[in-house]
Design a protein around this motif. Structure first.
Motif, PDB file in Angstrom:
ATOM      1  N   LEU A 198       0.859  -1.179   0.000  1.00  0.00           N
ATOM      2  CA  LEU A 198       0.000   0.000   0.000  1.00  0.00           C
ATOM      3  C   LEU A 198       0.899   1.233   0.000  1.00  0.00           C
ATOM      4  CD1 LEU A 198      -2.801  -0.938   2.566  1.00  0.00           C
ATOM      5  CD2 LEU A 198      -3.047  -0.645   0.098  1.00  0.00           C
ATOM      6  N   LEU A 199       0.773   2.062  -1.044  1.00  0.00           N
ATOM      7  CA  LEU A 199       1.623   3.245  -1.161  1.00  0.00           C
ATOM      8  C   LEU A 199       0.815   4.478  -0.807  1.00  0.00           C
ATOM      9  CD1 LEU A 199       3.519   2.441  -4.482  1.00  0.00           C
ATOM     10  CD2 LEU A 199       4.202   1.954  -2.123  1.00  0.00           C
ATOM     11  N   LYS A 200       1.321   5.225   0.166  1.00  0.00           N
ATOM     12  CA  LYS A 200       0.650   6.445   0.620  1.00  0.00           C
ATOM     13  C   LYS A 200       0.900   7.554  -0.389  1.00  0.00           C
ATOM     14  CE  LYS A 200      -1.504   9.045   3.665  1.00  0.00           C
ATOM     15  NZ  LYS A 200      -2.934   8.839   3.979  1.00  0.00           N
ATOM     16  N   THR A 201      -0.176   8.238  -0.798  1.00  0.00           N
ATOM     17  CA  THR A 201      -0.028   9.314  -1.781  1.00  0.00           C
ATOM     18  C   THR A 201      -0.756  10.560  -1.316  1.00  0.00           C
ATOM     19  OG1 THR A 201      -2.019   8.700  -2.997  1.00  0.00           O
ATOM     20  CG2 THR A 201       0.034   7.657  -3.689  1.00  0.00           C
ATOM     21  N   SER A 202      -0.398  11.644  -1.954  1.00  0.00           N
ATOM     22  CA  SER A 202      -1.130  12.914  -1.836  1.00  0.00           C
ATOM     23  C   SER A 202      -0.721  13.747  -3.042  1.00  0.00           C
ATOM     24  CB  SER A 202      -0.803  13.640  -0.529  1.00  0.00           C
ATOM     25  OG  SER A 202       0.544  14.085  -0.522  1.00  0.00           O
ATOM     26  N   ALA A 203      -1.361  14.892  -3.205  1.00  0.00           N
ATOM     27  CA  ALA A 203      -1.055  15.729  -4.361  1.00  0.00           C
ATOM     28  C   ALA A 203      -1.163  17.195  -4.004  1.00  0.00           C
ATOM     29  CB  ALA A 203      -1.993  15.407  -5.518  1.00  0.00           C
ATOM     30  N   SER A 204      -0.427  18.010  -4.754  1.00  0.00           N
ATOM     31  CA  SER A 204      -0.534  19.475  -4.670  1.00  0.00           C
ATOM     32  C   SER A 204      -1.150  19.948  -5.977  1.00  0.00           C
ATOM     33  CB  SER A 204       0.841  20.117  -4.463  1.00  0.00           C
ATOM     34  OG  SER A 204       1.425  19.650  -3.263  1.00  0.00           O
ATOM     35  N   ILE A 205      -2.146  20.834  -5.853  1.00  0.00           N
ATOM     36  CA  ILE A 205      -2.891  21.263  -7.042  1.00  0.00           C
ATOM     37  C   ILE A 205      -2.861  22.781  -7.152  1.00  0.00           C
ATOM     38  CG2 ILE A 205      -5.112  21.239  -8.227  1.00  0.00           C
ATOM     39  CD1 ILE A 205      -5.820  18.691  -6.768  1.00  0.00           C
ATOM     40  N   GLY A 206      -2.477  23.265  -8.327  1.00  0.00           N
ATOM     41  CA  GLY A 206      -2.534  24.693  -8.624  1.00  0.00           C
ATOM     42  C   GLY A 206      -3.666  24.954  -9.599  1.00  0.00           C
ATOM     43  N   VAL A 207      -4.426  26.014  -9.364  1.00  0.00           N
ATOM     44  CA  VAL A 207      -5.624  26.271 -10.165  1.00  0.00           C
ATOM     45  C   VAL A 207      -5.622  27.706 -10.673  1.00  0.00           C
ATOM     46  CG1 VAL A 207      -8.149  26.171 -10.236  1.00  0.00           C
ATOM     47  CG2 VAL A 207      -6.882  24.654  -8.686  1.00  0.00           C
TER      48      VAL A 207
ATOM     49  N   TYR B 261      -4.010  25.577  -4.461  1.00  0.00           N
ATOM     50  CA  TYR B 261      -3.732  27.018  -4.375  1.00  0.00           C
ATOM     51  C   TYR B 261      -4.198  27.656  -5.678  1.00  0.00           C
ATOM     52  CZ  TYR B 261      -1.330  31.442  -3.561  1.00  0.00           C
ATOM     53  OH  TYR B 261      -1.051  32.777  -3.368  1.00  0.00           O
ATOM     54  N   ILE B 262      -4.869  28.818  -5.551  1.00  0.00           N
ATOM     55  CA  ILE B 262      -5.388  29.519  -6.731  1.00  0.00           C
ATOM     56  C   ILE B 262      -4.407  30.589  -7.169  1.00  0.00           C
ATOM     57  CG2 ILE B 262      -7.262  30.958  -7.621  1.00  0.00           C
ATOM     58  CD1 ILE B 262      -9.139  29.517  -5.694  1.00  0.00           C
ATOM     59  N   PHE B 263      -4.122  30.614  -8.432  1.00  0.00           N
ATOM     60  CA  PHE B 263      -3.170  31.569  -9.010  1.00  0.00           C
ATOM     61  C   PHE B 263      -3.612  33.012  -8.770  1.00  0.00           C
ATOM     62  CE2 PHE B 263      -1.799  34.087 -12.742  1.00  0.00           C
ATOM     63  CZ  PHE B 263      -0.422  33.988 -12.579  1.00  0.00           C
ATOM     64  N   ASP B 264      -2.634  33.854  -8.353  1.00  0.00           N
ATOM     65  CA  ASP B 264      -2.900  35.269  -8.074  1.00  0.00           C
ATOM     66  C   ASP B 264      -2.684  36.072  -9.357  1.00  0.00           C
ATOM     67  OD1 ASP B 264      -2.987  37.898  -7.235  1.00  0.00           O
ATOM     68  OD2 ASP B 264      -1.927  37.514  -5.359  1.00  0.00           O
ATOM     69  N   VAL B 265      -3.779  36.433 -10.018  1.00  0.00           N
ATOM     70  CA  VAL B 265      -3.689  37.137 -11.295  1.00  0.00           C
ATOM     71  C   VAL B 265      -3.092  38.522 -11.126  1.00  0.00           C
ATOM     72  CG1 VAL B 265      -5.010  38.040 -13.252  1.00  0.00           C
ATOM     73  CG2 VAL B 265      -5.645  35.853 -12.219  1.00  0.00           C
ATOM     74  N   GLU B 266      -3.492  39.240 -10.044  1.00  0.00           N
ATOM     75  CA  GLU B 266      -2.999  40.605  -9.839  1.00  0.00           C
ATOM     76  C   GLU B 266      -1.494  40.619  -9.623  1.00  0.00           C
ATOM     77  OE1 GLU B 266      -5.114  42.497  -6.733  1.00  0.00           O
ATOM     78  OE2 GLU B 266      -7.039  42.469  -7.781  1.00  0.00           O
TER      79      GLU B 266
END
Length: 724
Positions: A405-414, A447-452
Motif C-alpha cells: 500500500l503506497l501512501k499518496t497525496s497531491a498538490s494542485i494549482g488552479v 492554491y489559486i493563481f494570483d492574477v494581480e
C-alpha cells in the motif's frame, strides 16, 4: 500473191508495235542472251532501270551484266542459272541488286527461260525480263522493320496480341503471347479451351463468362486476372477484347494479352506499404495525442481541447478551471519501490482522478507525475471547488501497488479562464506556478493563481526588458557631483551618478529605474557599464591635466558576485595610465553586513589594485563596531538626511558628532552629503568634518557642464548663496 501477203505482214507489224507498247507500259526491261557468244541485247527500259541510256550499253557481254550484280546476289544468281540449265528449274528467277550508274544499287526481279539449244543439246539462247522492284523491297524492309519493332516493343512491354475467328474457331497468337505463356508455336497449339484452362479458378470463372458474353453478345472486356504459364509459373495478366460485328453478329475477337506480374507485385507491395503506413500512422496518431502509460490525452491533445474549451466558454459566458496536479513524494516511490511500481501507481492515480471529474471534463498526463484537469462549463469559479476537493481526497489515501500500500497525496494549482485572460500555454504555466506555491505551503492542498500579482510581475519583466534595451542602445549617461574640502574649497573628487536619457520621457533619475533591477542580472550589467564609463572619463580628464578622483556606487549584488575582482582587473588592464586612488567604490552600509567575510575580502583585493572604498549612507544601518573595524574602507559618508536637518534638529547634530568621533577612532575620513547652505558648511567645520558634497556646492552635472563649473569654481569658489 503480193495482195495476199501484204495484210499478213501488216498484221505482224501491228502486233509487234502493240507488244512493244504493252512492254513499255509495264516498265519491264527485256533481255536476250546469246549464251554461246555471250552477247546480251536488251531494250531501252532495261538500260533505264540501272540509270543508262540505251546507246551507252549496247551491245554488252554477259560478264558485264554479272559484274554489275551485288556480290552477295551473284552467287545465288549463278546457282539458279546452273539449275535451270540442268533442267532442275523450269524458269530462272531471282531477286538481286544491280549497281546503278550513280553508284547505288537497285533491286530487280530477273526472270528468264532457255528458248534454243544447239544440235548437241547445249543451251544456246535465253530470253527474259528485268522488273524494277526497288520500291517494293523498300516497303518490305519497312514492314520487316516495323514487324521487328512491334515484336521488340511487345517483348519489352510484355504485350502480346491474339485474334479469334468465331466462325472457324481458329485462334492466332503473336510471338509475345507465346513468350508470355513460356512456349512456342511448335510446342503449343492455342485454342480457346486450352487457354482458359490455364487460368486460376477464380480468374477462370471470370474469363469464361467474359468470352461467352463477347462471342454471343458482342460485349468486349478489359480484365486483370491470374493464370499459369505452360511451365506452371503463376503470373498476372491483363487481357482485353474488341469484337468485330457483321450484320449484328460477332465474327471476330481481337485483343491484347499482357504480362503485368511486375506491376501487380509492385502494386501489392505498395498496398502493403500503405496498410503498414496506415497502421503506423494510427499508432503515431495515438502516440502523438495519448500517453502510452495511462492512455490519457497528452500535452498535444490537451492544448487542442483547452483551446476549444476556451472558445466555447467565451461564447457561452462560462468559466474554465485549469488544475495542475503534481504527486507529492513520487520520486521516493520510484527510488525505493522501482520504476515498475511507479508506473503502476501512475496508472491507478490516473484512474482515480478520472472518476472524480465530470463528464465532458478533460484529464491529461502532462509528464512524469504531473496531470492537468480542464474543468469546463462552470457558471462560476467556485463551482470547481467540489471537483478539486474530490481530486485531493482521492489521492490522499493509500493505493495498492503489487503487494504494498503506497501512501499518496497531491498538490494542485488552479487558475480560472477568462479571469486569467492568458493564452493556453500561459494558463498552464500559471496553474503550474500555483501548484508550486501549494507545495511550499505544506503539500496535499490546492492554491489559486494570483492574477494581480502576475500582472505586477509581467510589468516588471517589461520594465527589465526596456532597461536592457536602453543599455544596449547606450541611453544611459553619467552625471558628476563635486566633493570639496570646506577648509580650502579644493575639489577633491566627484561622485558619478547614472541617469537615463529616455527617448520619450526625457532625463530619468536612478530612482525611476534602479529599483527594478535590484535583484536582476541587469544590476550587474549596469554596474559594469558605470565602471567602464568612469574609467574612460578618468583617462580623458587625466589627459587634459585634471586629476579628479571618481567614486561610483556598487550594488551589493555586483560587489558580491564571484567574478567581481577578476572583471575589475581586466578593466584596469585596459588603462595602463590608471592612477591608484583615482577610482573609489561606494557601498551601502547594509550590503556590507550581509556577508562581512566576503565583502572584507573583496575590498582588500580591490585596495591592492589601487581602488578605495567609502561606506555610503552611514548611520542608517545597524553596524557594530566589530564590523566597522573589519571593513578596509577609507571614508564614511554621513547620510544626507542627518546633514540636511542638523541646523534645527539637535539629535541629528549629535548623530553627526558621534559619527565623526567614531571615524577618528578607526582612522576614517568623513564626507557629509546634503550640504545645501553655507550654514551647513560652517556647522560641519565646527564639528570637525571638512569634506562635503551637496546641492549647496553643485548639483550633479554632465561631463561638459562639470568642466565649465570647475573653471568657475577654481576662479571663485562659492556656496549657493554666493558666500565664500
Amino acid at each position: 500473191m503480193s495482195d495476199k501477203t501484204t495484210p499478213v505482214n501488216n498484221r505482224q507489224e501491228n502486233d509487234h508495235e502493240r507488244l512493244e507498247l504493252i512492254i513499255n507500259a509495264t516498265g519491264v526491261g527485256i533481255w536476250d542472251w546469246q549464251i554461246q557468244t555471250d552477247e546480251l541485247t536488251f531494250n531501252e527500259r532495261w538500260a533505264e532501270i540501272i540509270g543508262y541510256r540505251f546507246d551507252e550499253l549496247d551491245p554488252i557481254k554477259f560478264d558485264t551484266w554479272a559484274s554489275n550484280l551485288h556480290p552477295d546476289d551473284l552467287i545465288r544468281a549463278n546457282e539458279l542459272i546452273t539449275q535451270h540449265f540442268n533442267g532442275d528449274l523450269e524458269f530462272y528467277e531471282v531477286e538481286a541488286r544491280m549497281k546503278h550508274k550513280s553508284g547505288h544499287y537497285v533491286w530487280v526481279q530477273a526472270s528468264g527461260k532457255l528458248v534454243e539449244w544447239d544440235i548437241d543439246g547445249n543451251p544456246k539462247r535465253m530470253i527474259g525480263f528485268h522488273l524494277d522492284i526497288t520500291d517494293r523491297k523498300k516497303a518490305e524492309e519497312r514492314m520487316i522493320l516495323a514487324s521487328q519493332l512491334l515484336n521488340e516493343s511487345q517483348r519489352i512491354g510484355k504485350l502480346g496480341g491474339w485474334e479469334l475467328d468465331i466462325k472457324t474457331g481458329d485462334l492466332f497468337w503473336t510471338e509475345e503471347t507465346y513468350r508470355i505463356h513460356e512456349t512456342t508455336p511448335d510446342e503449343f497449339n492455342p485454342t480457346v479451351d486450352a487457354g482458359v484452362d490455364y487460368f486460376l479458378p477464380e480468374s477462370k470463372i471470370v474469363i469464361a463468362k467474359a468470352l461467352d458474353e463477347a462471342i454471343k453478345k458482342g460485349v468486349g472486356y478489359d480484365l486483370e486476372l491470374e493464370t499459369y504459364t505452360t511451365k506452371g509459373r503463376k503470373i498476372d495478366v491483363r487481357t482485353t477484347c474488341t469484337v468485330s460485328m457483321e450484320d449484328g453478329v460477332p465474327v471476330r475477337l481481337v485483343g491484347i494479352f499482357q504480362d503485368i506480374t511486375e506491376q501487380k507485385n509492385n502494386q501489392r507491395k505498395l498496398e502493403k506499404s500503405n496498410r503498414d503506413l496506415s497502421v503506423a500512422n494510427s499508432a503515431l496518431k495515438l502516440s502523438a495525442h495519448y500517453d502510452q502509460l495511462t492512455g490519457l490525452p497528452n500535452r498535444n491533445l490537451l492544448s487542442d481541447r483547452l483551446e476549444h474549451a476556451m472558445a466555447k466558454c467565451i461564447r457561452n459566458k462560462k468559466y474554465i478551471a485549469i488544475a495542475f496536479i503534481d504527486l507529492d513524494g513520487f520520486k521516493v516511490v520510484n527510488d525505493t519501490q522501482g520504476h515498475d511500481a511507479g508506473d503502476e501507481l501512475l496508472k491507478k492515480v490516473a484512474t482515480q482522478l478520472k472518476h472524480t471529474l465530470r463528464e465532458g471534463d478533460t484529464l491529461s498526463r502532462f509528464g512524469g507525475d504531473e496531470f492537468v484537469a480542464v474543468i469546463d462549463d462552470l457558471t462560476s469559479p467556485s463551482e470547481s471547488n467540489l471537483v478539486i476537493s474530490r481530486m485531493l481526497e482521492s489521492l490522499s489515501s493509500s493505493i495498492p501497488v503489487g503487494d504494498k500500500l503506497l501512501k499518496t497525496s497531491a498538490s494542485i494549482g488552479v487558475t480560472f479562464y477568462p479571469l486569467d485572460n492568458a493564452s493556453p500555454d500561459q494558463l498552464l504555466r500559471h496553474a503550474d506556478q500555483a501548484m508550486y506555491i501549494a507545495k511550499q505551503e505544506g503539500k496535499n492542498r490546492s492554491y489559486i493563481f494570483d492574477v494581480e500579482r502576475d500582472v505586477a510581475v509581467k510589468h516588471l519583466n517589461e520594465e527589465l526588458n526596456r532597461i536592457a534595451q536602453a543599455l544596449k542602445n547606450q541611453e544611459f549617461v553619467l552625471f558628476y557631483q563635486p566633493k570639496i574640502d570646506l577648509r580650502t574649497s579644493d575639489v577633491v573628487g566627484v561622485e558619478a551618478l547614472i541617469r537615463w536619457q529616455h527617448p520619450e520621457k526625457g532625463l530619468l533619475s536612478p530612482a525611476s529605474f534602479l529599483p527594478a533591477v535590484e535583484h536582476d542580472i541587469l544590476d550587474i550589467e549596469i554596474g559594469k557599464w558605470v565602471i567602464n564609463t568612469a574609467l574612460k572619463q578618468l583617462q580623458t580628464w587625466q589627459a587634459a591635466g585634471h586629476n579628479i578622483p571618481i567614486s561610483v556606487n556598487i550594488s551589493p549584488m555586483h560587489l558580491q558576485h564571484s567574478v567581481f575582482v577578476n572583471d575589475l582587473k581586466k578593466k584596469l588592464s585596459n588603462y595602463p595610465q590608471f592612477k591608484a586612488e583615482s577610482l573609489e567604490f561606494e557601498i551601502l552600509e547594509s550590503s556590507a553586513l550581509k556577508d562581512i567575510e566576503l565583502v572584507s575580502k573583496v575590498m582588500k583585493e580591490c585596495e591592492k589594485l589601487g581602488v578605495r572604498f567609502s561606506i555610503d549612507d552611514f548611520g542608517t544601518g545597524y553596524s557594530s563596531l566589530t564590523y566597522l573595524k573589519r571593513l578596509p574602507a577609507k571614508y564614511l559618508k554621513i547620510d544626507q538626511s542627518f546633514v540636511r536637518d542638523m541646523l534645527f534638529d539637535k539629535d541629528d547634530t549629535a548623530i553627526i558628532q558621534g559619527i565623526i568621533e567614531l571615524a577618528k577612532i578607526f582612522d576614517l575620513k568623513v564626507i557629509a552629503e546634503g550640504v545645501e547652505t553655507p550654514l551647513h558648511g560652517e556647522l560641519l567645520l565646527s564639528l570637525g568634518s571638512y569634506l562635503a558634497q551637496g546641492y549647496g556646492i553643485a548639483k550633479p552635472m554632465p561631463e561638459n557642464e562639470f568642466l565649465a563649473w570647475l573653471v568657475k569654481w577654481e576662479h571663485a569658489p562659492y556656496l549657493v548663496d554666493g558666500s565664500k
